[in-house]
Design a protein around this motif. Structure first.
Motif, PDB file in Angstrom:
ATOM      1  N   SER A  40       0.850  -1.181   0.000  1.00 51.11           N
ATOM      2  CA  SER A  40       0.000   0.000   0.000  1.00 51.11           C
ATOM      3  C   SER A  40       0.890   1.236   0.000  1.00 51.11           C
ATOM      4  N   LEU A  43      -0.310   3.668   3.116  1.00 49.58           N
ATOM      5  CA  LEU A  43       0.082   3.244   4.462  1.00 49.58           C
ATOM      6  C   LEU A  43       1.576   2.962   4.574  1.00 49.58           C
ATOM      7  N   ASP A  66      -4.132   0.334  -3.688  1.00 50.42           N
ATOM      8  CA  ASP A  66      -4.987   1.344  -3.041  1.00 50.42           C
ATOM      9  C   ASP A  66      -6.162   1.729  -3.938  1.00 50.42           C
ATOM     10  N   LYS A  83     -10.654  -4.418   6.558  1.00 53.75           N
ATOM     11  CA  LYS A  83      -9.936  -3.634   7.565  1.00 53.75           C
ATOM     12  C   LYS A  83      -8.848  -2.779   6.904  1.00 53.75           C
ATOM     13  N   VAL A  84      -8.129  -3.361   5.936  1.00 52.69           N
ATOM     14  CA  VAL A  84      -7.092  -2.618   5.227  1.00 52.69           C
ATOM     15  C   VAL A  84      -7.721  -1.470   4.437  1.00 52.69           C
ATOM     16  N   LYS A  86     -10.449   0.225   5.115  1.00 56.31           N
ATOM     17  CA  LYS A  86     -10.838   1.290   6.036  1.00 56.31           C
ATOM     18  C   LYS A  86      -9.621   2.059   6.552  1.00 56.31           C
ATOM     19  N   ASP A  87      -8.500   1.354   6.789  1.00 55.39           N
ATOM     20  CA  ASP A  87      -7.273   2.021   7.224  1.00 55.39           C
ATOM     21  C   ASP A  87      -6.750   2.962   6.141  1.00 55.39           C
ATOM     22  N   LYS A  90      -8.989   6.042   5.933  1.00 58.70           N
ATOM     23  CA  LYS A  90      -8.720   6.933   7.070  1.00 58.70           C
ATOM     24  C   LYS A  90      -7.426   7.710   6.867  1.00 58.70           C
ATOM     25  N   ALA A  91      -6.393   7.028   6.332  1.00 59.89           N
ATOM     26  CA  ALA A  91      -5.114   7.702   6.089  1.00 59.89           C
ATOM     27  C   ALA A  91      -5.218   8.733   4.979  1.00 59.89           C
TER      28      ALA A  91
END
Length: 94
Positions: A40, A43, A66, A83-84, A86-87, A90-91
């Motif tokens: 990613s 991240l 991404d 989960k990835v 959403k992370d 958020k980033a």
């Protein structure tokens, strides 16, 4: 280990083996799953997934991991992939 792609939800299909005499017996068509590590950019880290070869081509076509997750439907993603996603969202919002 389940035979389902973590990013597209592609799983086994059923069909028939058909002999020369047209005898039909049930069979399963399994997806071409591979263990891959996807990086990613947002991240700055990598994630391991078990995905189909078609999903890997789609990731390249959409411009990276991404971008693929941004367009992917939540219903098709595994819990880990969700989960990835959403992370990453958020980033990007920060």
């Amino acid at each position: 280990m389940s035979r389902v792609c973590e990013l597209t939800g592609k799983g086994p299909m059923t069909g028939n083996n058909v002999s020369h005499a047209k005898n039909r017996t049930k069979r399963r068509f399994l997806p071409n799953l591979n263990d891959v590590t996807l990086a990613s950019d947002v991240l700055g880290r990598s994630f391991k997934f078990r995905i189909s070869a078609a999903a890997l081509r789609t990731i390249d076509h959409r411009g990276g991991f991404d971008a693929f997750l941004a367009k992917a439907k939540d219903s098709e993603l595994s819990a880990n992939a969700l989960k990835v996603k959403k992370d990453i969202a958020k980033a990007q919002a920060e």
